[in-house]
Scaffold this active site. Structure first.
Site, PDB file in Angstrom:
ATOM      1  N   TYR A  55     -12.012  -2.107  31.863  1.00  0.00           N
ATOM      2  CA  TYR A  55     -12.029  -1.151  30.742  1.00  0.00           C
ATOM      3  C   TYR A  55     -10.601  -0.772  30.302  1.00  0.00           C
ATOM      4  O   TYR A  55     -10.298   0.409  30.104  1.00  0.00           O
ATOM      5  CB  TYR A  55     -12.793   0.124  31.120  1.00  0.00           C
ATOM      6  CG  TYR A  55     -14.202  -0.057  31.620  1.00  0.00           C
ATOM      7  CD1 TYR A  55     -14.924  -1.228  31.392  1.00  0.00           C
ATOM      8  CD2 TYR A  55     -14.832   0.954  32.341  1.00  0.00           C
ATOM      9  CE1 TYR A  55     -16.216  -1.387  31.876  1.00  0.00           C
ATOM     10  CE2 TYR A  55     -16.129   0.806  32.822  1.00  0.00           C
ATOM     11  CZ  TYR A  55     -16.803  -0.364  32.593  1.00  0.00           C
ATOM     12  OH  TYR A  55     -18.084  -0.507  33.073  1.00  0.00           O
ATOM     13  N   HIS A  91     -18.048  -6.146  40.499  1.00  0.00           N
ATOM     14  CA  HIS A  91     -18.544  -5.881  39.152  1.00  0.00           C
ATOM     15  C   HIS A  91     -19.260  -7.094  38.550  1.00  0.00           C
ATOM     16  O   HIS A  91     -18.710  -8.185  38.515  1.00  0.00           O
ATOM     17  CB  HIS A  91     -17.337  -5.499  38.276  1.00  0.00           C
ATOM     18  CG  HIS A  91     -17.690  -4.915  36.949  1.00  0.00           C
ATOM     19  ND1 HIS A  91     -16.738  -4.571  36.042  1.00  0.00           N
ATOM     20  CD2 HIS A  91     -18.871  -4.614  36.367  1.00  0.00           C
ATOM     21  CE1 HIS A  91     -17.318  -4.070  34.959  1.00  0.00           C
ATOM     22  NE2 HIS A  91     -18.606  -4.092  35.141  1.00  0.00           N
TER      23      HIS A  91
END
Ligand code: SF4
Ligand code: SF4
Length: 335
Positions: free
Chosen positions: A52, A108
């Protein structure tokens, strides 16, 4: 704010945590105000990711400025699969978050069994996480993904403390994943509680999720103080039956072929902002915002019709969406 025990981690987490994706859209001052408001509203969990962009740094700077590191459980995650890369990712996260320990570090977006086997191999990322845990740099290890069958199979308490999976009224597929995790005393974390923005009635969606006792934590993305307040307030009252029926009708209408705006398909070699194309289409077809979406669409430089059908985006989309077909539909709708 209600707190639930995040499985065997023993962390007592606020039912709503702060999802860090939208922080990428705000500046440092706004991020600091959002985190301050989250703390004042009883939120004690922040989830972000190496993927992010500036999110980790904004959070780290805010917590340092506010002196609130110890008031939050911090979670982040990395998509790296190899030992050396994960080792370096952990160090970067610690530096960005301005802390000497991270409460939860997650593998992730596991997409395939091959992907998982790489992570768990001798030269895989998992060994770096275990080492970091032994050194006190991370406290717990989690896994995240979007494929219910795959992630249910990989939800193994021997290796992971938590599982993070999408869950909301239009995507209830995560229920068996959470059930299995709870049976093994693992922590459960809901990502995409409003289906990446497809659900606009945010309060009702959060209330709906709260009803599932197998959910310990949900992490809606928030990019304003108002959103923090709205999300926290949403959980103070139960879901009304009329709202439940509306959610059911919406889920039926939406089906499964819709974009969750995660952005994993990007970049497109033709410069098409893929999730934004689908966002405009959704506003036009579902929310009766025809004029608004046509205007926005016409001002975009790289339109859906620029798609050369290379298919790169389809290999990246965690939901296996037929993006080429969907892009053609967008072009036909607007052009
Ligand atoms: S298939 Fe089309 S939208 Fe997807 S990456 Fe290629 S050009 Fe872009
Ligand atoms: S098309 Fe797929 S990868 Fe791209 S933003 Fe939508 S859901 Fe995410």
């Amino acid at each position: 704010m209600e707190k639930r025990r995040l499985g065997k981690t023993e962390m007592m987490v606020s039912l709503v945590g702060l999802g860090g994706i939208p922080l990428q859209r705000v500046d440092q001052e706004q991020a600091t105000q959002i985190i301050k408001a989250a703390h004042e509203s009883g939120i004690n969990f922040i989830d972000t990711a190496r993927a992010y962009s500036v999110s980790e740094s904004l959070i780290g700077n805010a917590l340092e400025t506010l002196g609130l590191r110890e008031e939050f459980y911090l979670a982040t995650k990395s998509m790296h699969r190899i030992y050396s890369a994960m080792k370096s990712e952990i160090e970067t996260s610690l530096k960005n978050l301005k802390t000497d320990y991270i409460d939860l570090y997650q593998v992730h977006l596991i997409k395939t069994k091959k992907d998982y086997d790489t992570v768990m191999s001798e030269e895989g990322a998992y060994r770096a996480l275990l080492e970091a845990k032994a050194e006190g740099k991370i406290r717990f290890i989690g896994i995240t993904g979007h494929d219910a069958k795959l992630i249910e199979g990989l939800t193994d308490p021997e290796f992971f403390d938590t599982v993070q999976f999408p869950y909301n009224p239009v995507e209830p597929q995560g229920e068996p994943v959470f059930r299995k995790a709870v049976k093994h005393d693992m922590g459960t974390i809901v990502m995409k509680p409003v289906a990446g923005g497809a659900i606009t009635d945010v309060p009702s969606s959060l209330k709906w999720i709260k009803e599932n006792p197998d959910v310990f934590l949900m992490i809606p993305g928030m990019d304003s103080v108002e959103q923090v307040i709205e999300n926290v307030r949403a959980l103070e009252t139960p879901l009304e039956e009329v709202k439940r029926r509306e959610l059911e009708a919406f889920a039926k209408e939406l089906g499964t072929e819709f974009c969750r705006r995660c952005g994993y398909c990007l970049p497109c070699p033709m410069g098409i902002d893929i999730p934004t194309m689908f966002l405009f289409e959704g506003y036009l077809k579902r929310y009766n915002l025809g004029e608004w979406s046509r205007e926005r669409y016409s001002s975009v430089e790289n339109k859906a019709s620029a798609c050369i059908k290379c298919g790169i985006c389809e290999t990246r989309c965690p939901y296996d969406l037929p993006i080429i077909k969907m892009m053609k539909r967008v072009a036909e709708t607007f052009e």
